[in-house]
Design an enzyme around this catalytic site. Sequence first.
Site, PDB file in Angstrom:
ATOM      1  N   GLN A  17      -3.280  -0.017  -5.855  1.00  0.00           N
ATOM      2  CA  GLN A  17      -3.611   0.146  -4.428  1.00  0.00           C
ATOM      3  C   GLN A  17      -5.009   0.733  -4.382  1.00  0.00           C
ATOM      4  OE1 GLN A  17      -2.558  -0.491  -1.300  1.00  0.00           O
ATOM      5  NE2 GLN A  17      -4.362   0.629  -0.597  1.00  0.00           N
ATOM      6  N   PRO A  72       3.401   2.097  -1.503  1.00  0.00           N
ATOM      7  CA  PRO A  72       3.259   3.169  -0.507  1.00  0.00           C
ATOM      8  C   PRO A  72       2.888   2.722   0.902  1.00  0.00           C
ATOM      9  CG  PRO A  72       1.326   3.093  -1.920  1.00  0.00           C
ATOM     10  CD  PRO A  72       2.303   2.099  -2.482  1.00  0.00           C
ATOM     11  N   GLY A  99       1.851  -2.879   4.222  1.00  0.00           N
ATOM     12  CA  GLY A  99       1.168  -4.022   3.654  1.00  0.00           C
ATOM     13  C   GLY A  99      -0.257  -3.654   3.302  1.00  0.00           C
ATOM     14  N   GLU A 111      -3.968  -5.783   2.619  1.00  0.00           N
ATOM     15  CA  GLU A 111      -4.555  -7.099   2.842  1.00  0.00           C
ATOM     16  C   GLU A 111      -5.384  -7.607   1.659  1.00  0.00           C
ATOM     17  OE1 GLU A 111      -5.220  -4.195   4.324  1.00  0.00           O
ATOM     18  OE2 GLU A 111      -7.348  -3.950   4.788  1.00  0.00           O
ATOM     19  N   HIS A 130      -0.534  -8.823  10.929  1.00  0.00           N
ATOM     20  CA  HIS A 130      -1.551  -7.790  10.733  1.00  0.00           C
ATOM     21  C   HIS A 130      -2.343  -8.021   9.437  1.00  0.00           C
ATOM     22  CE1 HIS A 130      -3.153  -3.618  11.083  1.00  0.00           C
ATOM     23  NE2 HIS A 130      -3.186  -3.717   9.758  1.00  0.00           N
ATOM     24  N   GLU A 131      -1.647  -8.148   8.338  1.00  0.00           N
ATOM     25  CA  GLU A 131      -2.359  -8.301   7.057  1.00  0.00           C
ATOM     26  C   GLU A 131      -3.149  -9.608   7.028  1.00  0.00           C
ATOM     27  OE1 GLU A 131      -2.531  -5.608   5.716  1.00  0.00           O
ATOM     28  OE2 GLU A 131      -0.715  -4.641   6.451  1.00  0.00           O
ATOM     29  N   HIS A 168      -6.458  -9.327   8.805  1.00  0.00           N
ATOM     30  CA  HIS A 168      -7.496  -8.682   7.986  1.00  0.00           C
ATOM     31  C   HIS A 168      -8.332  -9.699   7.195  1.00  0.00           C
ATOM     32  CE1 HIS A 168      -7.102  -4.364   8.399  1.00  0.00           C
ATOM     33  NE2 HIS A 168      -5.819  -4.346   8.077  1.00  0.00           N
ATOM     34  N   GLU A 203      -9.346  -1.691  11.177  1.00  0.00           N
ATOM     35  CA  GLU A 203      -7.962  -1.623  11.651  1.00  0.00           C
ATOM     36  C   GLU A 203      -7.790  -1.892  13.146  1.00  0.00           C
ATOM     37  OE1 GLU A 203      -5.564  -1.778   9.696  1.00  0.00           O
ATOM     38  OE2 GLU A 203      -6.485  -1.174   7.801  1.00  0.00           O
ATOM     39  N   ASP A 251      -8.965   9.293   3.462  1.00  0.00           N
ATOM     40  CA  ASP A 251      -7.572   9.215   3.865  1.00  0.00           C
ATOM     41  C   ASP A 251      -7.276  10.094   5.091  1.00  0.00           C
ATOM     42  OD1 ASP A 251      -5.645   7.600   2.607  1.00  0.00           O
ATOM     43  OD2 ASP A 251      -4.396   9.388   2.321  1.00  0.00           O
ATOM     44  N   TYR A 280      -6.395   2.546  14.528  1.00  0.00           N
ATOM     45  CA  TYR A 280      -5.574   1.365  14.807  1.00  0.00           C
ATOM     46  C   TYR A 280      -5.425   1.124  16.308  1.00  0.00           C
ATOM     47  CZ  TYR A 280      -3.897   1.350   9.915  1.00  0.00           C
ATOM     48  OH  TYR A 280      -3.809   1.281   8.555  1.00  0.00           O
ATOM     49  N   ARG A 293       7.483   4.298   0.851  1.00  0.00           N
ATOM     50  CA  ARG A 293       6.487   3.948   1.873  1.00  0.00           C
ATOM     51  C   ARG A 293       6.091   5.203   2.642  1.00  0.00           C
ATOM     52  NH1 ARG A 293       7.436  -0.642   6.559  1.00  0.00           N
ATOM     53  NH2 ARG A 293       5.406  -0.429   7.579  1.00  0.00           N
ATOM     54  N   LYS A 341       4.501   5.895   5.331  1.00  0.00           N
ATOM     55  CA  LYS A 341       4.737   5.951   6.780  1.00  0.00           C
ATOM     56  C   LYS A 341       6.143   6.448   7.119  1.00  0.00           C
ATOM     57  CE  LYS A 341       5.721   2.686  10.324  1.00  0.00           C
ATOM     58  NZ  LYS A 341       5.674   1.321  10.832  1.00  0.00           N
TER      59      LYS A 341
HETATM   60  N1  BES Z   1      -5.187  -1.650   5.130  1.00  0.00           N
HETATM   61  C1  BES Z   1      -4.001  -1.047   5.606  1.00  0.00           C
HETATM   62  C2  BES Z   1      -3.341  -0.148   4.593  1.00  0.00           C
HETATM   63  C3  BES Z   1      -4.179   1.046   4.193  1.00  0.00           C
HETATM   64  C4  BES Z   1      -4.786   1.830   5.140  1.00  0.00           C
HETATM   65  C5  BES Z   1      -4.308   1.397   2.873  1.00  0.00           C
HETATM   66  C6  BES Z   1      -5.545   2.928   4.758  1.00  0.00           C
HETATM   67  C7  BES Z   1      -5.059   2.475   2.494  1.00  0.00           C
HETATM   68  C8  BES Z   1      -5.687   3.239   3.433  1.00  0.00           C
HETATM   69  C9  BES Z   1      -2.978  -2.090   6.057  1.00  0.00           C
HETATM   70  O1  BES Z   1      -3.545  -3.218   6.630  1.00  0.00           O
HETATM   71  C10 BES Z   1      -2.120  -1.450   7.109  1.00  0.00           C
HETATM   72  O2  BES Z   1      -2.650  -1.072   8.116  1.00  0.00           O
HETATM   73  N2  BES Z   1      -0.829  -1.348   6.857  1.00  0.00           N
HETATM   74  C11 BES Z   1       0.117  -0.752   7.770  1.00  0.00           C
HETATM   75  C12 BES Z   1       0.872  -1.787   8.529  1.00  0.00           C
HETATM   76  C13 BES Z   1       0.251  -2.268   9.794  1.00  0.00           C
HETATM   77  C14 BES Z   1       1.170  -3.281  10.452  1.00  0.00           C
HETATM   78  C15 BES Z   1      -0.116  -1.190  10.764  1.00  0.00           C
HETATM   79  C16 BES Z   1       1.132   0.027   6.953  1.00  0.00           C
HETATM   80  O3  BES Z   1       1.016   0.045   5.741  1.00  0.00           O
HETATM   81  O4  BES Z   1       2.040   0.591   7.529  1.00  0.00           O
HETATM   82 ZN    ZN Z   2      -4.435  -2.808   8.480  1.00  0.00          ZN
END
Ligand code: BES
Ligand code: ZN
Length: 640
Positions: free
Chosen positions: A170, A301, A304, A306, A330-331, A334, A353, A411, A419, A592, A594
């Site tokens: 990642q 983690p 998704g 992209e 979403h992905e 990107h 985002e 981060d 977003y 994950r 989130k």
């Molecule tokens: N690019 C992001 C994941 C990401 C963000 C990785 C910041 C590292 C640092 C990916 O496109 C994303 O936003 N994923 C979301 C899902 C989306 C539908 C909001 C997720 O992982 O929950």
């Molecule tokens: Zn994203």
Amino acid sequence: MTPRLSVLLLSGAAIFSLAACSPATQGGGQVETAGQVAPILDAADAKDVHSYARPEIARVTHMALDLTADFAAKRIGGTATLDVQAAPGAKEIILDSKGLEILKVTDGNGRALEYALGTADPTLGAPLTIQLNGANKVAISYGSAPDAAALQWLAPEQTAGKKLPFLFSQGQAILNRTWIPTQDSPGIRQTWEARITVPDNMVAVMSGDRLTPNGEKVEGGKAYRFKMDKPVAPYLVAIAVGDLAFQQLGPRTGVFAEPATLKASAYELADTEKMVEAAEALYGPYRWGRYDMIVLPPAFPFGGMENPTLTFLTPTMIAGDRSLVSLIAHELAHSWSGNLVTNAAWADFWLNEGFTVYFEGRIMEALYGKERADQLISLGWDSMQATITDLGGAQAPGTRLHLDLKGSDPDDGMNDIAYEKGAAFLRTIEQTVGRARFDAWLRGYFDRYAFQPTSASRFLEDIRANLVKGDSALEQKLMLDQWVYQPGLPSNVAPPPTAAFAAVDQAVKAFSAGGPVSAVPYQDWETAERLRFLNGIPRSQSKERLAELDRAFSLNASGNSEILFAWLQLAIANRYDPAAPALDKFLSSMGRRKFVAPLFQSLVAQGDWGKAIATRIYGKTRSTYHSVTYNTVDATLKGS
Ligand code: BES
Ligand code: ZN
């Protein structure tokens, strides 16, 4: 020699920006160099504070990786051969690295080059400075550390098949420097190729064209070769190695997964080809060849990631009913916003985002209709409001789109503001100028900056030149600068759609007034409506009411990760013991962030009751999580 002094080694006259080499830089931002186009964005806000690279002196344009994945040692290592474009008189190139063991550096002909690793910063890692001695290629022999933050080495028990280990990477935001020594900055695009040697019985996939789908027998295993001939930001290089099978979905789409999860994955992702077509109809050609996906083991983690040509996915999006496929929209989006036109620095993460959430909504609307799309917008709006509150209200600096991230981990700036406020901004522009006009501008924006970095200033300049076009009434209406640089929500914000959840909100009201569970038409609802209900009812519920809800809707046993998460949040808020086994099982079954981080945070917020549960569960699950997840949870638990 310390890298900080490096600039002194250039003769005075030689200190100049490569971007200034060519008059073509003005406007399009393209520089013709040695047969290839090197996109460079010459703007103050394109400066990346999270990389040691000095691209104006020397920059990487291509990398060739020849690596072996050693599962026993948890080490990926070999050679990275980098093509370097150096300004005349440039003495050295500075790369990013973190925890890498550097064994040797040579030029393209095998002649040793001097190098030095600078002092390591806990977030950024250490600069790797190489004396070029006239070379335009540098070959670095190296290996990653067993705790490399980008990589997760899974034990067989953490996979679906339980027989073979698994490796995935990642990269976003600044983790790829823990396994690839290169200039790890999103504004420094590089083409790449790779040869990856893995154990005989395993398959390697990467985020580029697969040149050897079945691998080639070599000593000590199998080698897989890949190539990405379009310049990409280095955080988009990704690898996965495991017991993988593939199923085609459409002419350009398909899915990799462990054999045990392939069938369910293919069912869930069946609409992907249609999504690609819808996306192209909106904002222009899909420029990456194939759009494949890989469903990873549950430790992945993120929802998704992209990675070009190969989106990485959590298996928690497999609900069995395709109800969580907005993640794919979403992905996929990107592939334009993020991968094609990329934030030059993480301070403008919203350009990746926010645009993507907007685009995601448009794909969802095209495939499934306005009501479903409006429901997603509405859920996003609610989570944005909650984030604004969390960050300290509408005046809080963290609620700006363009952030000041100097001295912090990127981060830390990656929350719902980028977003959802980002998407709300684009919806506001769309509603102000009308959809047709907005779409024409956005499509043009993707075309104008394809394969280039972008930044807040580039975006503002472009939208003024190509959409506002000097119309001062429109300029006033849009409040562009306020949206980008000020906290909170500007007064012109397009309101969230309200009709889409009218029936659910009615049910929330009745239930909140003491109405019976039997009057809630939960079984007739789609996932988004169920989420709206579970998140909408008052946080304080009696044990009896919770038991009724669980009995009626089988919440503890829900196979839909988003619904289970919403339910567990409600249960924790009420110290509802009967949910503890389901909570334990959920936190032990996936990593994950989130889901994992907020659940631990909610537990800790419940005092001794929750802290005891958190400590017990985390004691056994921490080692199963990826670094981005356990670092976030560590911070939560330490703070308590
Ligand atoms: N690019 C992001 C994941 C990401 C963000 C990785 C910041 C590292 C640092 C990916 O496109 C994303 O936003 N994923 C979301 C899902 C989306 C539908 C909001 C997720 O992982 O929950
Ligand atoms: Zn994203």
